[in-house]
Design an enzyme around this catalytic site. Structure first.
Site, PDB file in Angstrom:
ATOM      1  N   ARG A  34       0.798  -1.228   0.000  1.00 21.83           N
ATOM      2  CA  ARG A  34       0.000   0.000   0.000  1.00 21.83           C
ATOM      3  C   ARG A  34       0.833   1.281   0.000  1.00 21.83           C
ATOM      4  O   ARG A  34       0.318   2.347  -0.340  1.00 21.83           O
ATOM      5  CB  ARG A  34      -0.959   0.001   1.199  1.00 21.83           C
ATOM      6  CG  ARG A  34      -2.039  -1.057   1.091  1.00 21.83           C
ATOM      7  CD  ARG A  34      -3.166  -0.823   2.055  1.00 21.83           C
ATOM      8  NE  ARG A  34      -4.197  -1.851   1.938  1.00 21.83           N
ATOM      9  CZ  ARG A  34      -5.304  -1.876   2.671  1.00 21.83           C
ATOM     10  NH1 ARG A  34      -5.533  -0.917   3.568  1.00 21.83           N
ATOM     11  NH2 ARG A  34      -6.182  -2.842   2.519  1.00 21.83           N
ATOM     12  N   ASP A 143     -12.150  12.009  13.681  1.00 22.93           N
ATOM     13  CA  ASP A 143     -11.336  11.003  13.018  1.00 22.93           C
ATOM     14  C   ASP A 143      -9.891  11.483  13.069  1.00 22.93           C
ATOM     15  O   ASP A 143      -9.638  12.696  13.206  1.00 22.93           O
ATOM     16  CB  ASP A 143     -11.782  10.780  11.576  1.00 22.93           C
ATOM     17  CG  ASP A 143     -11.345   9.417  11.046  1.00 22.93           C
ATOM     18  OD1 ASP A 143     -12.179   8.490  11.041  1.00 22.93           O
ATOM     19  OD2 ASP A 143     -10.161   9.273  10.666  1.00 22.93           O
TER      20      ASP A 143
END
Length: 270
Positions: A34, A143
Site C-alpha cells: 500500500r 477522526d
C-alpha cells in the site's frame, strides 16, 4: 520495487502502535503493497528514508496520509442498520425523557467520511419533527485522518453510498447533483455535525460527557490492552445511563470494562 527490511518494519509498526493504537505487527506485506507506489511518487529512495521522516513528526499530514492508506475507510449510509433502529426506538426516547435542558450529547468516534454522523442527524430530525428547533442536537464527529474529514465536510456522496437510504430521505435530506450520479447532504443536516481531528489514543477531555458514543469498526485495528484502555476512557466520558455502540464484528472485554452488556455490540453505563 522498494524493499521493507525487518528492522524498518519493526520501527514503523512500533511507532504506529505506540502513537495511534493501530496494530500492524503482522501486516508487513500490506504495508509494503500500500505504500510503495506513494513513496516512489514522492521521491523517496527507500523505506528507511520515509520512516525516518514519519518518526521525526515534522509533517503530521504525512502521517495522516499513511494511516489512511493502511486502514480501510469503507462505509455507507445506514451501515449496520440495527444500531440505528435501536438508537431511534430506545436511546432517543430515553434522551428526550431525561434531558430537561433539551441538549443531547452524541459522539461519532472514528467517523470516517461522515456517513454515520449524518445518518444520526437525520434520524434525530425525523424523531423530533417540529420540536427539533427547541433542542441542541449537534453531534461531535472525529477522526484521525484529515483526508477523510475533508470528504466528510464536503458531504458529497456517490449514489452507491445511499443504497440503504429511502426515497423519502433522499428528497428530505439530500440534494441531487445535476449531471453527476451523486448527492450532497442538505445544509440543515450538515450544520448539526461538528467535525474535529482526534486521536483515540489521547485523553478524552471534551466539554461535556456523552449520552451515546458510536465507535464502530475502529477497534478492529487495536490489540487487547489498547482496546481495554480506550473502552475505559469511553466509559469515563459517558453520562450515567448512556450507551456505547461498537461494530458487530467487534467485542469488548467484559471483565475489564464497567459497561453493562445490553445485546451484541451494544453496552450501557448503569
Amino acid at each position: 520495487m522498494l524493499t521493507l527490511s525487518d528492522g524498518d518494519f519493526n520501527r514503523l509498526y512500533t511507532y504506529i502502535q505506540q502513537h495511534y493504537g493501530i496494530n500492524l505487527s503482522h501486516k508487513k506485506q500490506l504495508i509494503t503493497s500500500r505504500l510503495t507506489n506513494m513513496l516512489q511518487q514522492k521521491g523517496f529512495h527507500s523505506f528507511t528514508e520515509y520512516i525516518d521522516e514519519i518518526i521525526s513528526g515534522k509533517d503530521p499530514e504525512m502521517v495522516s496520509v499513511m494511516l489512511n492508506k493502511l486502514t480501510t475507510n469503507y462505509t455507507y449510509f445506514m451501515r449496520e442498520s440495527e444500531h440505528f433502529e435501536y438508537f431511534k426506538a430506545t436511546i432517543l426516547p430515553w434522551i428526550v425523557e431525561t434531558r430537561r435542558d433539551k441538549t443531547m450529547c452524541i459522539w461519532s468516534a472514528g467517523c470516517s467520511s461522515g456517513e454515520e454522523p449524518y445518518t444520526l442527524s437525520m434520524i434525530i430530525q425525523d424523531f423530533l419533527g417540529n420540536q427539533a428547533s427547541l433542542w441542541d442536537t449537534r453531534l461531535l464527529a472525529t477522526d484521525i485522518s484529515q483526508e477523510v474529514l475533508s470528504k466528510a465536510k464536503a458531504a458529497q456522496y456517490p449514489s452507491e453510498a445511499l443504497k440503504g437510504v429511502s426515497e423519502d430521505w433522499k428528497k428530505k435530506y439530500f440534494v441531487k447533483q445535476s449531471g453527476h450520479d451523486s448527492y450532497t447532504v442538505a445544509p440543515r443536516v450538515r450544520s448539526d455535525v461538528i467535525f474535529r481531528t482526534f486521536n483515540l489514543m489521547s485523553p478524552i477531555r471534551f466539554r461535556s460527557n456523552f449520552d451515546v458514543i458510536f465507535c464502530r469498526n475502529v477497534m478492529i485495528y487495536f490489540d487487547g490492552p489498547t482496546r481495554d484502555s480506550l473502552v475505559n476512557r469511553f466509559y469515563n466520558a459517558t453520562n450515567p445511563g448512556g450507551y456505547l455502540l461498537i461494530g458487530h464484528s467487534e467485542s469488548i472485554n467484559k471483565s475489564a470494562s464497567s459497561y453493562h452488556y445490553i445485546k451484541p455490540a451494544t453496552y450501557r453505563k448503569l
